[in-house]
Design a protein around this motif. Structure first.
Motif, mmCIF file in Angstrom:
data_model
loop_
_atom_site.group_PDB
_atom_site.id
_atom_site.type_symbol
_atom_site.label_atom_id
_atom_site.label_comp_id
_atom_site.label_asym_id
_atom_site.label_seq_id
_atom_site.Cartn_x
_atom_site.Cartn_y
_atom_site.Cartn_z
ATOM 1 N N SER A 13 0.827 -1.206 0.000
ATOM 2 C CA SER A 13 0.000 0.000 0.000
ATOM 3 C C SER A 13 0.867 1.264 0.000
ATOM 4 O O SER A 13 0.572 2.241 -0.707
ATOM 5 N N ARG A 16 2.168 1.661 -3.415
ATOM 6 C CA ARG A 16 1.108 2.220 -4.267
ATOM 7 C C ARG A 16 1.043 3.736 -4.095
ATOM 8 O O ARG A 16 0.948 4.473 -5.070
ATOM 9 N N GLU A 20 1.650 6.701 -6.885
ATOM 10 C CA GLU A 20 0.718 7.819 -7.128
ATOM 11 C C GLU A 20 1.445 9.161 -6.998
ATOM 12 O O GLU A 20 1.246 10.076 -7.801
ATOM 13 N N VAL A 119 -0.343 1.102 -10.770
ATOM 14 C CA VAL A 119 -1.230 1.240 -9.606
ATOM 15 C C VAL A 119 -2.232 0.092 -9.570
ATOM 16 O O VAL A 119 -2.483 -0.508 -8.511
ATOM 17 N N HIS A 120 -2.812 -0.231 -10.731
ATOM 18 C CA HIS A 120 -3.761 -1.351 -10.812
ATOM 19 C C HIS A 120 -3.066 -2.670 -10.467
ATOM 20 O O HIS A 120 -3.622 -3.529 -9.779
ATOM 21 N N ASP A 123 -2.697 -2.942 -6.780
ATOM 22 C CA ASP A 123 -3.971 -3.312 -6.145
ATOM 23 C C ASP A 123 -4.198 -4.813 -6.234
ATOM 24 O O ASP A 123 -4.592 -5.466 -5.257
ATOM 25 N N LYS A 124 -3.952 -5.367 -7.415
ATOM 26 C CA LYS A 124 -4.146 -6.806 -7.595
ATOM 27 C C LYS A 124 -3.129 -7.614 -6.782
ATOM 28 O O LYS A 124 -3.461 -8.672 -6.231
ATOM 29 N N SER A 126 -1.755 -6.753 -3.945
ATOM 30 C CA SER A 126 -2.204 -6.716 -2.550
ATOM 31 C C SER A 126 -3.336 -7.714 -2.317
ATOM 32 O O SER A 126 -3.354 -8.423 -1.299
ATOM 33 N N LYS A 127 -4.260 -7.771 -3.252
ATOM 34 C CA LYS A 127 -5.380 -8.707 -3.147
ATOM 35 C C LYS A 127 -4.882 -10.156 -3.177
ATOM 36 O O LYS A 127 -5.351 -11.007 -2.404
#
Length: 207
Positions: A13, A16, A20, A119-120, A123-124, A126-127
């Motif tokens: 995070s 990420r 950004e 960024v995407h 996110d993936k 982290s998931k």
């Protein structure tokens, strides 16, 4: 083990956030975003050391079974990739500050696209770690292909600028470096997801 996974997700995070900030510094010439990216990188470095120590302590104290040991080993290897990803975000942010003082050589549409994909991808990733999701890890890893294609495209474009007008060489080289930083950031995130695949399947992925 859940605590370690949660800590890895927090580190992702932070990375990420750094990505950004790097986008804002590069695309929108926001100097304060670069400063925040640099500060964030210190947090990422500290998190790496803390999680690394936790993993080593768990291995030494609890002698985990094969599955748990595979998780610990995979996360230990992922740490350095996440830390390096944060470093590359910082490099991009610093370059953004320098480039903001010069006339813009080209539109940054493709660079902005790479940052959005990263960024995407984060996110993936982290998931995938949080939910032990093999399919999501594979999807995140595959996203690096678009980054590689854009990297090659930008590289060709910048080389054309340099050949046609030698006055653009200095700025073009800076942009080539930025593009390379972004490509390497994507590579490190791909590595993280390959570590996740190894954790969940015991199979090594060949990049």
């Amino acid at each position: 083990l859940q605590e370690i996974a949660a800590s890895i997700v927090r580190m992702l995070s932070l990375t990420r956030e750094s990505t950004e900030f790097a986008k804002r510094a590069l695309i929108y010439s926001e100097a304060d975003a670069a400063e925040r990216c640099i500060a964030n990188d210190k947090q990422i470095d500290a998190a790496q050391l803390e999680i690394e120590q936790t993993i080593l302590t768990v291995i030494a104290r609890y002698q985990p079974n094969t599955t748990n040991l595979r998780f610990l080993g995979a996360m230990h290897r992922a740490l350095s990739d996440i830390e390096r990803a944060g470093d590359y975000a910082e490099h991009v942010a610093r370059a953004g500050v320098d480039l903001a003082t010069q006339p813009q050589l080209k539109k940054y549409t493709d660079l902005s696209r790479i940052l959005d994909v990263l960024v995407h991808m984060l996110d993936k990733t982290s998931k995938a770690v949080a939910e032990a999701d093999l399919q999501v890890a594979k999807e995140a890893s595959a996203m690096d292909d678009e980054i590689d294609e854009l990297y090659q495209q930008i590289q060709r474009e910048l080389l054309t600028y340099m050949m046609e007008d030698p006055k653009t060489i200095s700025t073009a080289i800076q942009l080539l470096n930025v593009t390379r930083y972004l490509e390497r950031l994507g590579d490190h995130l791909e590595n993280v997801n390959e570590h996740v695949v190894f954790w969940l399947t015991s199979e090594r992925v060949q990049s």
